[in-house]
Enzyme design. Structure first.
Site: not given
Lengths: 506, 328
Positions: A195-196, A258
């Protein structure tokens, strides 16, 4: 034999990165070109990768190793935002780039991959360590994992890990099924769900801010916090990804992963240590404490939106239904706002307003924590202005922290005005911050899953999101309900107004 | 040159600079400060080079920099200059600015320095003293100035008597000071390279064969040799292998060898390269002479006790004393 290297000096030496090979499935795709290769090249540029580091790209297009190297060089030149391509560094990096073409459903592909890995292991001394990165359509995750396992590549003389991109399923049942399929080959400890957002400096800085300082944590609870607003706004539309986005929607694409992860980081309890398991346990616990909404509650506490056409700065922009590849009657949400409540002693009764959307007024991601007003208003009695203390943690575009408070206006008389005390993370320290992908890729190589999402966290998020999905599917929405370039539908403002709150306009 | 410097007026000048800066442009100016960096150098040293080093350090370690230039003998005299250093990070609208104060002092005015420095140090933030003047370290005034610092950085390799310098540093650490030695910092790449050799599990398994540590050094590498030998011996001792290091002089710059049985690891500097040999396999990496900027950049990132350095310093001081009292 000593268990640990006695010559290590963690205070001064860079984190040791083991020799390894990264196998990228979907090597011809956008993510590889825009994010993965530029990030890996930057790590090489900073001498963060080991000498024998190698990459094997995999996709259907037939290509030689040299063709692949040329293609990746062009990507790095085009998409490295702040790193100029250095010919010597690139030459050494490119020697470790290899390519295997084939169809992911073809067992022969994995045989050829196995042979390539064997050759790389012997030539570049990678110790049998391999990281498989799935940068493909989500529907291909399980077949690829199966192919890896069937060819015996899931185990080797070194470690084997699997990195998967979101979405991790499209609801709770499919997320569980995907995990089950991956676990047929890889243990959960070897599965890294990326999950950047969690790799961004400011998101990591939330932990430093909360648990490295003594002054904020005592205020971090229902007694002092009035409510929290989490915003992930984009000013662009679907940018050619209409067909994909139509299947996902804002709730699934942003909130389920996110923004709920950000919320978990903001609201989690202090962990006993900064070990991966401790941090992830606390995040998971928080996600499980979010109260799932009933169908009735969804109507009051969740708002879906879809942008319509508008003129922004004199330029006409299409509505979502006019975007390429989008159904003219699409019911997909390009905006979602939800009021969440956390059922624990710290946060009971404090609303967490989470919103995200495409084609909003500006691109901004931030967390705003609004504290309760002073119990007695001594100043500005007549103006009706209430004193609002806000702590804003900005994730993008300019990472930083701001604290808003009241100050006396210079001059005679006791007139107060709000002032903002700003800390700009990127520019207060002139050094460049690593990109989220640099941070996360390095973590996966060294085997640190702290910033990766675990199965129980994914499932807890889907448990919260699924009732909203279900309620929205059952009712036909009156879309479009907000104009491109605005801050979203009026219903979202009404949702906050019911509790006497107002969305910030960041 | 005046005989006095008023800290209050320096602080007023600094405040005026900020006000002036804030009035220019509409993007505003961001003030950044993580420490007070106190740099003491001889007036005869290259002022431009030192200024460039300090300026280069600011983006990563924004600080109020106080540069003290020592004029040497002469009548009691102090003077000061105040200025800002600003830069705009790539893609940012806002300028970041740091404060710099330059004070020039004659030897006769050294005793006045603490009373000037103390009010100029930024409150509540660490004070790092980088003393480039080997002469000042031996003067009685140094103790009081060093006493104001959270951490003191010196370079024992530049001292006239390196044995005396390293023993004094070890005494300083024993009495509770946080010290750093750039002669040690220069060895980080060497140490990291050796550590990497033993990251390989097969090589690590052969560590138990090592029964000899040899360091050979040429002119200018004496303290580096003590540090390297002491560090390697301490690391081996931590895994139960007690080895007495052998240090000897030779023509070339610096060479470290760990050996025993059929196993041998050697690191040596050959011009601007570090050559690593593990048995018969050799590897060569670029090793340019580290600049003051790189060394200080590393040291400013460590504002706390460095246990590995302190252990090594104590052992290196013993090696220095024993080697100065007789040939090894």
């Amino acid at each position: 034999m000593p268990n640990e290297n006695p010559f290590q000096d963690p205070l001064r030496f860079e984190r040791q990165v083991p020799e390894c090979v990264i196998v990228i499935f979907g090597a011809n795709g956008d993510l590889t070109k825009r994010k993965l290769l530029p990030a890996l090249y930057r790590l090489a540029f900073d001498r963060r990768l080991s000498a024998g580091f190698a990459i094997v790209g995999i996709s259907r297009t037939p290509m030689s190793d040299d063709d692949f190297r040329e293609k990746m060089r062009a990507s790095v030149e085009q998409f490295s935002e702040d790193t100029k391509l250095d010919n010597d560094v690139w030459a050494a990096f490119a020697r470790g780039l290899f390519y295997v073409s084939g169809d992911i459903g073809d067992a022969g592909l994995y045989q050829r991959l196995g042979e390539k890995l064997g050759q790389i292991e012997s030539d570049r001394h990678t110790g049998g360590n391999a990281l498989f990165y799935l940068s493909t359509q989500p529907s291909q995750y399980a077949p690829i994992a199966h192919g890896i396992g069937a060819a015996g590549l899931g185990k080797g003389s070194g470690w084997r890990r699997l990195v998967v991109e979101k979405p991790f399923g499209h609801d709770l049942a499919s997320a569980r099924e995907l995990s089950d399929r991956l676990h047929e080959v890889f243990d959960e400890t070897a599965v890294y769900r990326i999950d950047h957002y969690l790799g961004k400096e400011t998101v990591q800085n939330i932990l430093a801010f909360r648990f490295g300082n003594g002054i904020f944590e005592p205020l971090w609870n229902r007694r002092y916090v009035n409510h929290v607003q989490i915003t992930g706004a984009e000013s662009i539309g679907v940018e050619g990804r209409g067909a994909y986005y139509q299947e996902a929607g804002a709730l699934d694409d942003m909130i389920q992963n996110h923004l709920l992860q950000v919320m978990a980081t903001i609201a989690m309890e202090p962990c006993a240590s900064f070990q991966a398991t401790s941090v992830r346990d606390e995040r998971s616990k928080l996600l499980r404490s979010i109260r799932p909404l009933t169908a009735d509650e969804v109507r009051q506490n969740a708002v879906a939106g879809q942008y319509g056409p508008a003129s922004i700065g004199g330029k006409d922009v299409p509505g979502f239904r006019q975007e390429e590849g989008v159904d003219a009657n699409s019911q997909t949400d390009t905006y979602a706002a939800v009021t969440f409540f956390v059922d624990n002693w710290r946060w009971a009764g404090v609303p967490f307003y989470v919103r995200t959307g495409k084609r909003l007024a500006k691109r901004v991601s931030e967390i705003a924590i609004q504290f309760n007003t002073a119990p007695l208003h001594l100043f500005n009695q007549d103006s009706g202005e209430t004193s609002v203390n806000l702590l804003i943690l900005r994730i993008q575009p300019e990472e930083g922290i701001s604290l808003k408070f009241l100050s006396k206006r210079p001059g005679s008389g006791m007139t107060l005005r709000p002032v903002s005390m700003d800390f700009n993370y990127g520019s207060s320290f002139g050094e460049r911050s690593p990109s989220a992908y640099e941070t996360l890729l390095l973590d996966a190589i060294v085997g640190d899953p702290t910033l990766y999402t675990r199965q129980d966290m994914v499932e807890a998020s889907w448990s919260v999101v699924e009732p909203i999905q279900n309620a929205w599917r059952e009712a036909k929405a009156d879309f479009p309900n907000y104009a491109a370039g605005s801050w979203g539908p009026a219903a979202a403002d009404e949702m906050l107004a019911r509790r006497g709150h107002v969305w910030r306009k960041p | 040159m005046s005989a006095t410097v008023a800290p209050d007026s320096i602080l007023r000048e600094l405040a005026a600079l900020w006000t002036q800066q804030g009035q220019q442009g509409d993007a505003g100016v961001l003030r950044a400060c993580t420490m007070t960096l106190l740099v003491i150098a001889e007036a005869a040293d290259d002022a431009a080079a030192l200024g460039e080093t300090v300026a280069a350090l600011m983006p990563e370690h924004p600080a109020r920099a106080i540069l003290i230039r020592l004029r040497g003998e002469g009548e009691r005299a102090l003077s000061q200059r105040v200025y800002q250093q600003c830069w705009k990070p790539f893609g940012q609208r806002q300028q970041i600015c740091c404060e710099q104060i330059e004070i020039t002092a004659s030897d006769a005015a050294l005793a006045d320095l603490p009373s000037v420095i103390l009010p100029l140090a930024v409150p509540d933030l660490p004070v790092i003293l980088w003393c480039q003047s080997a002469r000042l370290v031996r003067r009685p005034e140094f103790g009081e100035i060093a006493g104001m610092a959270t951490k003191v950085v010196i370079d024992s390799a530049a001292a006239g008597d390196s044995t005396d310098a390293i023993v004094c540093m070890a005494d300083g650490v024993r009495s509770g000071g946080i010290l750093a030695d750039l002669a040690w910092t220069r060895l980080t790449r060497w140490r990291e390279t050796l550590a990497r050799v033993f990251e390989n599990r097969d090589t690590l398994a052969r560590l138990s064969e090592v029964d000899s540590v040899q360091v050979r050094f040429g002119p200018g590498y004496e303290t580096a040799a003590w540090y390297l030998a002491a560090w390697a011996a301490n690391a081996l001792a931590s895994v139960g292998q007690v080895v007495t290091p052998v240090i000897s002089r030779q023509d070339e710059s610096l060479r470290l060898e760990l050996s025993g049985g059929t196993f041998r690891v050697e690191l040596s500097r050959q011009e601007d390269r570090l050559v690593t040999v593990v048995n018969e396999q050799s590897n060569c990496t670029n090793l340019p002479r580290p600049t003051d900027y790189l060394l200080m950049r590393e040291e400013l990132g460590i504002v706390r006790r460095d246990a590995v350095f302190e252990r090594t310093l104590a052992s290196a001081a013993r090696l220095a004393v024993s080697s100065s009292s007789g040939p090894s």
